[in-house]
Design a protein around this motif. Structure first.
Motif, PDB file in Angstrom:
ATOM      1  N   SER A   9       0.828  -1.213   0.000  1.00 40.47           N
ATOM      2  CA  SER A   9       0.000   0.000   0.000  1.00 40.47           C
ATOM      3  C   SER A   9       0.858   1.257   0.000  1.00 40.47           C
ATOM      4  O   SER A   9       0.534   2.234  -0.683  1.00 40.47           O
ATOM      5  CB  SER A   9      -0.949  -0.005   1.203  1.00 40.47           C
ATOM      6  N   VAL A  10       1.968   1.233   0.751  1.00 38.57           N
ATOM      7  CA  VAL A  10       2.848   2.399   0.795  1.00 38.57           C
ATOM      8  C   VAL A  10       3.505   2.623  -0.559  1.00 38.57           C
ATOM      9  O   VAL A  10       3.497   3.738  -1.106  1.00 38.57           O
ATOM     10  CB  VAL A  10       3.927   2.239   1.888  1.00 38.57           C
ATOM     11  N   LEU A  11       4.071   1.563  -1.135  1.00 37.09           N
ATOM     12  CA  LEU A  11       4.749   1.701  -2.425  1.00 37.09           C
ATOM     13  C   LEU A  11       3.767   2.052  -3.532  1.00 37.09           C
ATOM     14  O   LEU A  11       4.082   2.862  -4.420  1.00 37.09           O
ATOM     15  CB  LEU A  11       5.497   0.407  -2.770  1.00 37.09           C
ATOM     16  N   LEU A  12       2.576   1.461  -3.492  1.00 40.36           N
ATOM     17  CA  LEU A  12       1.566   1.771  -4.509  1.00 40.36           C
ATOM     18  C   LEU A  12       1.216   3.255  -4.469  1.00 40.36           C
ATOM     19  O   LEU A  12       1.140   3.916  -5.517  1.00 40.36           O
ATOM     20  CB  LEU A  12       0.311   0.933  -4.267  1.00 40.36           C
ATOM     21  N   PRO A  41       8.486  -9.494   3.297  1.00 41.95           N
ATOM     22  CA  PRO A  41       7.251  -8.829   2.858  1.00 41.95           C
ATOM     23  C   PRO A  41       7.486  -7.810   1.740  1.00 41.95           C
ATOM     24  O   PRO A  41       6.596  -7.570   0.924  1.00 41.95           O
ATOM     25  CB  PRO A  41       6.742  -8.140   4.122  1.00 41.95           C
ATOM     26  N   VAL A  42       8.687  -7.240   1.692  1.00 39.66           N
ATOM     27  CA  VAL A  42       8.998  -6.304   0.611  1.00 39.66           C
ATOM     28  C   VAL A  42       9.024  -7.050  -0.714  1.00 39.66           C
ATOM     29  O   VAL A  42       8.464  -6.584  -1.718  1.00 39.66           O
ATOM     30  CB  VAL A  42      10.348  -5.601   0.853  1.00 39.66           C
ATOM     31  N   ARG A  43       9.642  -8.202  -0.735  1.00 38.37           N
ATOM     32  CA  ARG A  43       9.697  -8.987  -1.976  1.00 38.37           C
ATOM     33  C   ARG A  43       8.305  -9.404  -2.417  1.00 38.37           C
ATOM     34  O   ARG A  43       8.001  -9.411  -3.614  1.00 38.37           O
ATOM     35  CB  ARG A  43      10.593 -10.208  -1.772  1.00 38.37           C
ATOM     36  N   ARG A  48       3.674  -8.241  -6.288  1.00 39.01           N
ATOM     37  CA  ARG A  48       2.330  -7.731  -6.583  1.00 39.01           C
ATOM     38  C   ARG A  48       2.398  -6.506  -7.499  1.00 39.01           C
ATOM     39  O   ARG A  48       1.588  -6.363  -8.417  1.00 39.01           O
ATOM     40  CB  ARG A  48       1.607  -7.372  -5.286  1.00 39.01           C
ATOM     41  N   LEU A  49       3.359  -5.643  -7.243  1.00 39.26           N
ATOM     42  CA  LEU A  49       3.515  -4.452  -8.085  1.00 39.26           C
ATOM     43  C   LEU A  49       3.925  -4.825  -9.508  1.00 39.26           C
ATOM     44  O   LEU A  49       3.527  -4.165 -10.470  1.00 39.26           O
ATOM     45  CB  LEU A  49       4.541  -3.507  -7.467  1.00 39.26           C
ATOM     46  N   GLU A  50       4.709  -5.905  -9.620  1.00 38.61           N
ATOM     47  CA  GLU A  50       5.075  -6.388 -10.954  1.00 38.61           C
ATOM     48  C   GLU A  50       3.828  -6.911 -11.670  1.00 38.61           C
ATOM     49  O   GLU A  50       3.626  -6.657 -12.862  1.00 38.61           O
ATOM     50  CB  GLU A  50       6.129  -7.477 -10.858  1.00 38.61           C
ATOM     51  N   LYS A  51       2.986  -7.612 -10.934  1.00 34.04           N
ATOM     52  CA  LYS A  51       1.739  -8.119 -11.516  1.00 34.04           C
ATOM     53  C   LYS A  51       0.848  -6.961 -11.952  1.00 34.04           C
ATOM     54  O   LYS A  51       0.127  -7.050 -12.959  1.00 34.04           O
ATOM     55  CB  LYS A  51       1.006  -8.988 -10.494  1.00 34.04           C
ATOM     56  N   ASP A  52       0.894  -5.854 -11.212  1.00 36.60           N
ATOM     57  CA  ASP A  52       0.133  -4.653 -11.566  1.00 36.60           C
ATOM     58  C   ASP A  52       0.768  -3.889 -12.729  1.00 36.60           C
ATOM     59  O   ASP A  52       0.228  -2.877 -13.174  1.00 36.60           O
ATOM     60  CB  ASP A  52       0.047  -3.704 -10.360  1.00 36.60           C
ATOM     61  N   ARG A  53       1.945  -4.353 -13.173  1.00 33.29           N
ATOM     62  CA  ARG A  53       2.707  -3.715 -14.250  1.00 33.29           C
ATOM     63  C   ARG A  53       3.205  -2.317 -13.879  1.00 33.29           C
ATOM     64  O   ARG A  53       3.390  -1.456 -14.743  1.00 33.29           O
ATOM     65  CB  ARG A  53       1.878  -3.657 -15.537  1.00 33.29           C
ATOM     66  N   LEU A  54       3.425  -2.119 -12.588  1.00 37.40           N
ATOM     67  CA  LEU A  54       3.966  -0.852 -12.136  1.00 37.40           C
ATOM     68  C   LEU A  54       5.480  -0.906 -11.958  1.00 37.40           C
ATOM     69  O   LEU A  54       6.136   0.132 -11.907  1.00 37.40           O
ATOM     70  CB  LEU A  54       3.310  -0.421 -10.821  1.00 37.40           C
TER      71      LEU A  54
END
Length: 208
Positions: A9-12, A41-43, A48-54
């Motif tokens: 949530s923070v990185l997003l 948890p960071v990994r 998840r962010l990779e899956k979001d294509r971010l």
């Protein structure tokens, strides 16, 4: 909220707001230290962010925030226009008096903030205005899709057209037009005005 969800949530939020700009390398160890968690948890959040294509992974570079260009900007606002335009069209036949009153209250708050120069508040209020309309029009699926689209692309706060004095009046007038179309049940007008409104934001973003 798990630690992985917290990191995600923070990185997003940081990527969406461009506080972490495109092209930035995200090193798991550094993120873990900054957020006070372990690397695990960071990994998980990075996956998840990779899956979001971010973010993307490159050999010898690790995770990097995706740097999206003009074509991606055009696609993002084009998709938003379609989804939010459809939401407005559907909302015209489903909106209740209570729904309309809530939207008018939010619009009045925006007009008040604009009149007093509180432009930094308008972007988030506009987001709520748009998503509330889509939720009214498509409560089963469309609202979730609209949020997914908005979450998929980082929009720097300083790129908001709501910060530009020359844009605020026109955008508030667009909201008034959407409200009038919803109140009268004019689905075609509600969709057309919403599409034009979103596309204007896209043009502003590309120019700035």
């Amino acid at each position: 909220m798990s630690k992985a969800e917290y990191v995600y949530s923070v990185l997003l939020d940081e990527i969406r707001s461009a506080r972490i700009p495109g092209g930035t390398a995200l090193r798991a160890g550094e993120v873990a230290k900054r957020l006070g968690v372990s690397v695990t948890p960071v990994r998980e959040a990075l996956r998840r962010l990779e899956k979001d294509r971010l973010i993307s992974y490159e050999a010898h570079h690790g995770a990097t925030v995706v740097d999206l260009g003009d074509e991606a900007v055009a696609e993002y606002y084009g998709l938003r226009a379609v989804v939010e335009g459809l939401g407005a069209r559907l909302a015209a036949s489903r909106i209740t008096a209570e729904d309309l009153a809530g939207l008018r209250e939010l619009h009045a708050a925006m007009a008040e903030d604009a009149a007093h120069g509180r432009h930094e508040l308008l972007g988030e209020q506009s987001r709520r205005f748009h998503l509330r309309i889509v939720d009214i029009g498509g409560p089963a699926f469309l609202g979730a899709h609209a949020r997914s689209v908005r979450n998929s692309f980082p929009v720097p706060a300083e790129a908001s057209l709501w910060l530009d004095d020359t844009q605020v009046k026109a955008q508030l007038e667009a909201h008034e037009g959407i409200l009038a179309a919803l109140e009268s049940g004019d689905a075609e007008a509600a969709e057309r005005i919403m599409i034009d409104h979103v596309q204007r934001a896209g043009t502003f973003r590309r120019d700035h």
